[in-house]
Scaffold this motif. Structure first.
Motif, PDB file in Angstrom:
ATOM      1  N   LEU A 106     -26.950  50.018 -30.788  1.00 25.81           N
ATOM      2  CA  LEU A 106     -28.297  50.209 -30.243  1.00 25.81           C
ATOM      3  C   LEU A 106     -28.641  51.692 -30.160  1.00 25.81           C
TER       4      LEU A 106
ATOM      5  N   GLU B  24     -31.726  53.539 -32.007  1.00 28.28           N
ATOM      6  CA  GLU B  24     -32.618  54.475 -31.314  1.00 28.28           C
ATOM      7  C   GLU B  24     -32.720  55.793 -32.082  1.00 28.28           C
TER       8      GLU B  24
ATOM      9  N   VAL C 111     -39.496  49.767 -25.656  1.00 27.76           N
ATOM     10  CA  VAL C 111     -38.763  48.775 -26.444  1.00 27.76           C
ATOM     11  C   VAL C 111     -38.752  47.492 -25.617  1.00 27.76           C
TER      12      VAL C 111
ATOM     13  N   GLU D  92     -37.734  44.406 -26.954  1.00 24.67           N
ATOM     14  CA  GLU D  92     -36.702  43.465 -27.393  1.00 24.67           C
ATOM     15  C   GLU D  92     -35.787  44.172 -28.392  1.00 24.67           C
ATOM     16  N   ALA D  93     -34.505  43.825 -28.353  1.00 23.84           N
ATOM     17  CA  ALA D  93     -33.534  44.369 -29.311  1.00 23.84           C
ATOM     18  C   ALA D  93     -32.545  43.271 -29.679  1.00 23.84           C
TER      19      ALA D  93
ATOM     20  N   SER E 110     -42.458  45.818 -35.088  1.00 26.14           N
ATOM     21  CA  SER E 110     -41.005  45.662 -35.111  1.00 26.14           C
ATOM     22  C   SER E 110     -40.407  46.485 -36.248  1.00 26.14           C
TER      23      SER E 110
ATOM     24  N   THR F 138     -35.768  45.725 -33.540  1.00 27.51           N
ATOM     25  CA  THR F 138     -36.322  46.038 -32.227  1.00 27.51           C
ATOM     26  C   THR F 138     -37.827  45.814 -32.277  1.00 27.51           C
TER      27      THR F 138
ATOM     28  N   GLN G 171     -41.222  47.158 -30.492  1.00 27.35           N
ATOM     29  CA  GLN G 171     -41.814  48.223 -29.688  1.00 27.35           C
ATOM     30  C   GLN G 171     -43.236  47.812 -29.313  1.00 27.35           C
TER      31      GLN G 171
END
Length: 135
Positions: free
Chosen positions: A25, A29, A57, A59-60, A89, A109, A111
């Motif tokens: 993650l 980023e 963010v 969801e990841a 995404s 992810t 955003q």
């Protein structure tokens, strides 16, 4: 899709000698920042919105495919998967370039544009949409 070499650090690895699952993650980023700086600057977006875009963010997701062992060079690919009214995404692929781009991990992810003063989501600006669609 954009591609960047990843500089792994000793602290990225766990006791088994491979990249720890939580680190991916951070890789996502880092690549988001690199990609945004590149496409936003090319689209003429204001420096303040490049340095601190009004995004959260929401969801990841990460899918681990194969191990990334100490000493194996890595690269990350990032692309825009979808752009909506208030969010978009990114999709990611972490690969081992010296091993025929062996897939190590992939993910996504989501955003969302966010107005921090009002405390709520907001539509993506036309400039941001143009930059994302150009990616």
């Amino acid at each position: 899709m954009l591609r960047f070499p990843l500089a792994t650090r000793y602290s990225d690895y766990d006791t088994k000698g491979h990249v720890n699952n939580a680190v991916y993650l951070t890789y996502f980023e880092w690549s988001r920042v690199q990609a945004w700086q590149q496409v936003a600057a090319a689209a003429g977006i204001a420096a303040a919105d490049i340095a601190d875009p009004p995004l959260i963010v929401a969801e990841a997701r990460v899918k681990y495919v194969s191990p990334a062992n100490i000493g194996v060079p890595l690269a990350i690919e990032i692309g825009v998967k979808e752009v909506r009214t208030k969010g978009f995404s990114f999709s990611y692929r972490v690969v081992a370039p010296e091993e025929n781009d062996r897939l190590v991990a992939e993910g996504e992810t989501v955003q969302v544009a966010y107005d921090y003063r009002a405390g709520r989501t907001m539509p993506i600006s036309p400039e941001m949409r143009k930059a994302l669609e150009g990616m």
